[in-house]
Structure formats: C-alpha cells, structure tokens
Design a protein around this motif. Structure first.
Motif, PDB file in Angstrom:
ATOM      1  N   ILE A  47       0.821  -1.214   0.000  1.00 50.34           N
ATOM      2  CA  ILE A  47       0.000   0.000   0.000  1.00 50.34           C
ATOM      3  C   ILE A  47       0.856   1.266   0.000  1.00 50.34           C
ATOM      4  CG2 ILE A  47      -1.823  -1.213   1.263  1.00 50.34           C
ATOM      5  CD1 ILE A  47      -1.103   0.697   3.674  1.00 50.34           C
ATOM      6  N   HIS A  48       2.182   1.109  -0.134  1.00 49.94           N
ATOM      7  CA  HIS A  48       3.091   2.243  -0.002  1.00 49.94           C
ATOM      8  C   HIS A  48       3.738   2.639  -1.326  1.00 49.94           C
ATOM      9  CE1 HIS A  48       3.025   0.643   4.180  1.00 49.94           C
ATOM     10  NE2 HIS A  48       3.084   1.926   4.493  1.00 49.94           N
ATOM     11  N   ASP A  59      -0.358   5.098   0.260  1.00 46.31           N
ATOM     12  CA  ASP A  59      -1.112   5.575  -0.898  1.00 46.31           C
ATOM     13  C   ASP A  59      -2.601   5.520  -0.556  1.00 46.31           C
ATOM     14  OD1 ASP A  59      -2.181   6.264  -3.307  1.00 46.31           O
ATOM     15  OD2 ASP A  59      -1.389   4.557  -4.422  1.00 46.31           O
ATOM     16  N   GLY A  60      -3.108   6.600   0.032  1.00 49.32           N
ATOM     17  CA  GLY A  60      -4.501   6.649   0.478  1.00 49.32           C
ATOM     18  C   GLY A  60      -5.525   6.493  -0.618  1.00 49.32           C
ATOM     19  N   PRO A  61      -5.347   7.133  -1.793  1.00 48.90           N
ATOM     20  CA  PRO A  61      -6.341   6.987  -2.866  1.00 48.90           C
ATOM     21  C   PRO A  61      -6.198   5.695  -3.666  1.00 48.90           C
ATOM     22  CG  PRO A  61      -5.131   9.078  -3.014  1.00 48.90           C
ATOM     23  CD  PRO A  61      -4.388   8.203  -2.081  1.00 48.90           C
ATOM     24  N   GLY A  62      -5.195   4.865  -3.344  1.00 45.30           N
ATOM     25  CA  GLY A  62      -5.010   3.643  -4.118  1.00 45.30           C
ATOM     26  C   GLY A  62      -4.755   3.949  -5.579  1.00 45.30           C
ATOM     27  N   GLY A  63      -3.749   4.815  -5.838  1.00 45.92           N
ATOM     28  CA  GLY A  63      -3.503   5.269  -7.211  1.00 45.92           C
ATOM     29  C   GLY A  63      -4.599   6.244  -7.591  1.00 45.92           C
ATOM     30  N   MET A  64      -5.434   5.838  -8.512  1.00 50.46           N
ATOM     31  CA  MET A  64      -6.638   6.582  -8.873  1.00 50.46           C
ATOM     32  C   MET A  64      -7.814   5.615  -8.737  1.00 50.46           C
ATOM     33  SD  MET A  64      -7.923   9.509  -9.810  1.00 50.46           S
ATOM     34  CE  MET A  64      -6.574  10.511 -10.442  1.00 50.46           C
ATOM     35  N   TRP A  65      -8.100   5.223  -7.485  1.00 49.24           N
ATOM     36  CA  TRP A  65      -9.142   4.265  -7.127  1.00 49.24           C
ATOM     37  C   TRP A  65      -8.871   2.863  -7.706  1.00 49.24           C
ATOM     38  CZ3 TRP A  65     -12.782   7.641  -4.813  1.00 49.24           C
ATOM     39  CH2 TRP A  65     -12.931   8.914  -5.369  1.00 49.24           C
ATOM     40  N   CYS A  66      -7.638   2.487  -7.982  1.00 49.18           N
ATOM     41  CA  CYS A  66      -7.454   1.312  -8.835  1.00 49.18           C
ATOM     42  C   CYS A  66      -6.490   0.244  -8.352  1.00 49.18           C
ATOM     43  CB  CYS A  66      -7.033   1.755 -10.235  1.00 49.18           C
ATOM     44  SG  CYS A  66      -5.456   2.623 -10.324  1.00 49.18           S
ATOM     45  N   THR A  67      -5.647   0.501  -7.353  1.00 47.16           N
ATOM     46  CA  THR A  67      -4.622  -0.482  -7.006  1.00 47.16           C
ATOM     47  C   THR A  67      -5.181  -1.522  -6.030  1.00 47.16           C
ATOM     48  OG1 THR A  67      -3.740   0.934  -5.247  1.00 47.16           O
ATOM     49  CG2 THR A  67      -2.738   1.134  -7.420  1.00 47.16           C
ATOM     50  N   GLY A  70      -2.742  -3.982  -4.499  1.00 46.08           N
ATOM     51  CA  GLY A  70      -1.520  -3.335  -4.047  1.00 46.08           C
ATOM     52  C   GLY A  70      -0.407  -3.414  -5.075  1.00 46.08           C
ATOM     53  N   TYR A  71       0.686  -2.751  -4.750  1.00 43.70           N
ATOM     54  CA  TYR A  71       1.834  -2.686  -5.657  1.00 43.70           C
ATOM     55  C   TYR A  71       2.730  -3.918  -5.492  1.00 43.70           C
ATOM     56  CZ  TYR A  71       0.553   2.259  -6.097  1.00 43.70           C
ATOM     57  OH  TYR A  71      -0.113   3.430  -6.326  1.00 43.70           O
ATOM     58  N   LEU A 435      -7.130  -2.906  -1.465  1.00 46.01           N
ATOM     59  CA  LEU A 435      -8.005  -3.829  -0.741  1.00 46.01           C
ATOM     60  C   LEU A 435      -7.250  -4.677   0.278  1.00 46.01           C
ATOM     61  CD1 LEU A 435     -10.223  -5.174  -3.687  1.00 46.01           C
ATOM     62  CD2 LEU A 435     -10.315  -2.954  -2.529  1.00 46.01           C
ATOM     63  N   ILE A 436      -5.933  -4.722   0.167  1.00 46.40           N
ATOM     64  CA  ILE A 436      -5.123  -5.547   1.073  1.00 46.40           C
ATOM     65  C   ILE A 436      -4.841  -4.850   2.396  1.00 46.40           C
ATOM     66  CG2 ILE A 436      -4.015  -6.777  -0.831  1.00 46.40           C
ATOM     67  CD1 ILE A 436      -1.558  -4.949  -0.399  1.00 46.40           C
ATOM     68  N   ILE A 437      -5.330  -3.640   2.577  1.00 42.64           N
ATOM     69  CA  ILE A 437      -5.007  -2.865   3.776  1.00 42.64           C
ATOM     70  C   ILE A 437      -5.430  -3.603   5.048  1.00 42.64           C
ATOM     71  CG2 ILE A 437      -7.173  -1.542   3.855  1.00 42.64           C
ATOM     72  CD1 ILE A 437      -5.381   0.946   4.512  1.00 42.64           C
ATOM     73  N   THR A 438      -4.627  -3.431   6.106  1.00 49.72           N
ATOM     74  CA  THR A 438      -4.888  -4.093   7.386  1.00 49.72           C
ATOM     75  C   THR A 438      -5.412  -3.084   8.416  1.00 49.72           C
ATOM     76  OG1 THR A 438      -2.645  -3.683   8.193  1.00 49.72           O
ATOM     77  CG2 THR A 438      -3.026  -5.719   6.923  1.00 49.72           C
ATOM     78  N   ARG A 439      -5.869  -3.578   9.533  1.00 51.84           N
ATOM     79  CA  ARG A 439      -6.349  -2.682  10.595  1.00 51.84           C
ATOM     80  C   ARG A 439      -5.246  -1.752  11.108  1.00 51.84           C
ATOM     81  NH1 ARG A 439     -11.355  -4.777  14.036  1.00 51.84           N
ATOM     82  NH2 ARG A 439     -12.462  -5.880  12.391  1.00 51.84           N
TER      83      ARG A 439
END
Length: 466
Positions: A47-48, A59-67, A70-71, A435-439
C-alpha cells in the motif's frame, strides 16, 4: 536517463524532462514548466509508494481508485511478461486472443442477472463512451432515431472523451472546453449532506425520483435513451444516494424503456466487497455495467462494458437487420492487458480479498467517522473501502466555499509531509486504499489524516480565519 548501474532512474534528469516536456492531466498552465509541482514516485510496494526524496508514504487513494491488490504483485507481473513473450498483440478486427476470451467468460460469470456479453476497451472513458455509442446504435437498429438523450447527475464523472466529458457534471471539468451538451440532461446530485434543508432523507429521495420522472416527461420518453449513473458518485466526493434510490430510478427506466447504465469504473472489482456493487450493494440489475481501473489493479490499461442478454437479443440474430457494431479500438481485448486482468482476478480470489473488504469495511468506516468530532470536518461518509472527509469552515453555508477548498489543499500538503497521500477534490479529502489494507495500516492512515487536519485547523485559527 539511467545511472551507470542501469537499475535506477536519474531523478534530476527525469524531473528536468518533466518540467520541460510533460503535460499532466489537470495541468495548471500558469505553472507549466516550473519546479515544485507534482512529486516523482520512484517505487512502490503493497500500500506504499516512495518518492524521489526517499519518503515512504501510504497511498490513500489507491492510485486513482485502482490499485486493488496493491503494488508489487509478482503473479500479475509474471502474467504480463509471459503473455508479452507469447503474443504481445492481436488485431481485434480480425482475430481474438485466448486471454480476451477467457476474461470475457470470467467477467460474465460474476456479473449480475443476464449481463453475459463483454466488450473490451482501453480504460474507463472509452468504456463509458462505447456503452453510450451502443445506446445510439441500439436505438437506430430498432428504428428509434430520436431516442438518444442521456440523463446524468450533477457532480457525476464519467470520463474525458468528448461524449463522456459532456456527461460529467463536475463543474471543475468544464471551463474552456466545448461540450456536446445537446444530447445530455442533468438532474440533481443525490447528495444527502448537501440536500435541501428541512427535508428528511426519505423526503429527499421522493424529490429526486419526482425530478427524474419530470425530466423524462419534459424530454419525452421517446427521446430518452439512457440513464448513466455511478452507484456512488466517486469523483464528486463519494456521494452516497439515499437508500432505495437506484431501485426507484431503475423502475422508472423500465417503465419508459430507458437503458440503465451503471458506471462501475470505480466501484467494480472489490472496492465495495463484491465483484460489482450494482446488485449486491444497491439492489439493481442494470442493462449495462462499465468497468476499468480495478480490473487489472492498475497494472496495465483495460476497460469495458458488460451487456444484458435481453437487450442484445433485440438487435442480434434475426433482429440484426444487417447491422455491425463497428465501434472499436486498436487495443480492444489487448492480450497482455487481459492476461493481467486474469492474474488480478486470481490474486483477489487466492487472497480472498472480497471477504476481507467486507470484514474490514466497518472498521475503516468507524475509524474515519471519528474525525467528525474535529471542528474543521463537516461530514464523513463512505461505502466499502471508499471514504470522504469533507471540510466545512462555515457550517451555515449550503455549499463548499473557496476557503474550504484551500483548506483541503493545505491538509493534503500536510498529509504528504506526514507520510500519507490523499486525494483533494474541492473541499474534500478522499481515500480508497488498496483492498489488502490491514487494521494497523488503517489506524496509521487515519491517525496521519487526523494529525494533519488538527495542524491545519490550528494554523488557520492562528491566522484569524476560523
């Protein structure tokens, strides 16, 4: 442009090349060619992202709503490389590729209802543009040449082609462009936060439905071909319609034989915890769903639309009248892009990311909602892994002020300094992380945003502006 090792870009040369030669989307021309503009990202993982100054940022916006995944996904990168070596291109005008055929099958398998025919394009704008061209084609084949009007919403966004830009109701996209507005008619944004004072949510819903019905009557049903709508108005500020809105609008469309196009370029492929949000989240089966962005998690460009069997049957086979749907692109169904999408779907399934999004969404939304307690925050809203924090320096104002927009930009800059990328849209700070972001990562992201808002809040108070 490479250093002697050949493994790293020469950052100074790249930044100089950008200042001298590159025009970016939404470029402020007064600052064209000047330094101190957009950051240069050099690498990313999970996510970074990392910039040319060595900062690591969420990367709060996930690219442009799309990642979505993740990278740095090796399965997707491997699929891209393997397909490029196997066959990097085929002309869609006289051949098909295996990845395109298989991807069409997979998308049809999880699209709602009888939406089981897929047309591939190069991205979101071309997906929506092609869907709208299909509406024109469809009504011409049916002998209804006047049934071409498109009803859209204020604050909606559908793309940057000539037609999709005309259908986008965001005021900021309009200055200095000529738009094809004769065929487009706008109705109100279903914005509960900015809805008329004194109306309950239920009353606001009735107002919106009545407005839609009145617009159809004014235009005449025989002239209206399509209603085009994002399930959630993403670039408009994550605007969530009143409960039951999409179902009521769809029922009205059915009554007047108007095609309902659900623009899921942002909400598709897991953003709301499902492959598509139309049925599972908003209780509708539209005639057409457009998609892009998350279909490849942003690794390579791809878009398209999924079309209802019942709609297509009216103009195919014995009903075709010798017609050809000649809309298309050199890169329609591009084999490398489709291979990337298939690998992306595999990653989402292998990591059970749809279930993960459904499980983590309440926590994400709860943590964001806590920011409402800050005096500078007017509203917090979201669905799935989509969130918006809206600034309001004047609680009595019925619309965002210029100062609200300046404040959001200051928060954006402060977030960046603190290790978080957010997307400022007018007076709003928008988040749509991978979508892979954790708590713990959600906690860190919201903590940085809170700290940044508090810092800017203190600054403008010291300046006597709040």
């Amino acid at each position: 442009m490479y250093t002697e090792t050949g493994s790293q870009w020469n950052v100074a040369e790249l930044e100089g090349a950008a200042h001298r030669h590159l025009i970016s989307p939404a470029e402020e021309l007064a600052k064209l060619g000047t330094s101190g503009g957009r950051p240069l990202f050099t690498s990313a993982d999970g996510i970074h992202v990392r910039d040319s100054h060595g900062r690591t940022l969420i990367d709060g916006p996930g690219g442009m709503w799309c990642t979505q995944v993740g990278y740095g996904s090796k399965p997707i990168a491997d699929a891209i490389a393997a397909q490029a070596l196997r066959i990097c291109y085929n002309s869609p005008w006289y051949s098909i590729s295996g990845p395109a055929a298989e991807l069409a099958r997979r998308i049809s398998s999880f699209a709602p209802g009888d939406l089981n025919h897929v047309f591939f394009t190069t991205g979101g704008s071309s997906a929506v543009d092609s869907a709208l061209r299909f509406v024109q084609f469809y009504n011409n084949v049916l002998g209804r040449p006047t049934k071409k009007k498109i009803i859209c919403r204020i604050d909606g966004y559908h793309g940057s082609s000539h037609l999709t830009a005309a259908c986008s109701g965001r005021a900021g996209n309009r200055p200095n462009f000529d738009l094809e507005l004769d065929t487009v008619s706008f109705i109100s944004a279903p914005n509960i936060y900015r809805h008329p004072q004194g109306k309950s949510e239920a009353a606001f819903l009735e107002f919106l439905v009545a407005e839609f019905e009145e617009r159809i009557a004014a235009l005449k049903p025989e002239n209206v071909g399509a209603f085009l709508a994002e399930p959630i108005l993403a670039s408009g500020g994550v605007i969530i319609p009143p409960k039951g809105y999409h179902r009521r609008i769809l029922e009205t469309c059915r009554k007047h034989d108007i095609l309902y196009i659900s623009d899921e370029v942002v909400t598709g492929f897991g953003r709301c915890g499902h492959w598509f949000a139309s049925e599972e989240v908003f209780d509708i089966v539209p005639d057409i769903i457009t998609f892009a962005k998350g279909v490849t998690s942003g690794y390579v460009p791809l878009g398209g639309f999924v079309l209802s069997e019942s709609v297509l049957a009216k103009i195919s086979g014995e009903n075709a009248k010798g017609s050809f749907y000649t809309n298309g692109y050199t890169y329609s169904g591009h084999p490398v892009s489709c291979a990337a999408a298939l690998a992306n779907i595999g990653v989402i399934e292998d990591q059970d990311l749809l279930a993960h999004v459904r499980e983590i969404t309440p926590y994400f939304q709860e943590q964001l909602a806590k920011l409402r307690e800050l005096p500078l925050v007017g509203d917090v809203r979201g669905v799935g892994l989509l969130g918006c924090v809206e600034c309001a320096t004047d609680p009595t104002s019925e619309a965002a002020t210029d100062f609200d927009r300046q404040v959001a930009l200051r928060i954006d800059r402060q977030c960046y300094e603190n290790g978080l990328v957010v997307r400022p849209i007018g007076s709003m700070c928008v988040l749509s992380p991978a979508l892979i972001i954790t708590r713990p990562q959600i906690d860190e992201m919201v903590s940085i945003l809170r700290e940044s808002i508090v810092r800017v809040q203190a600054e403008i108070r010291a300046e006597g502006k709040f």
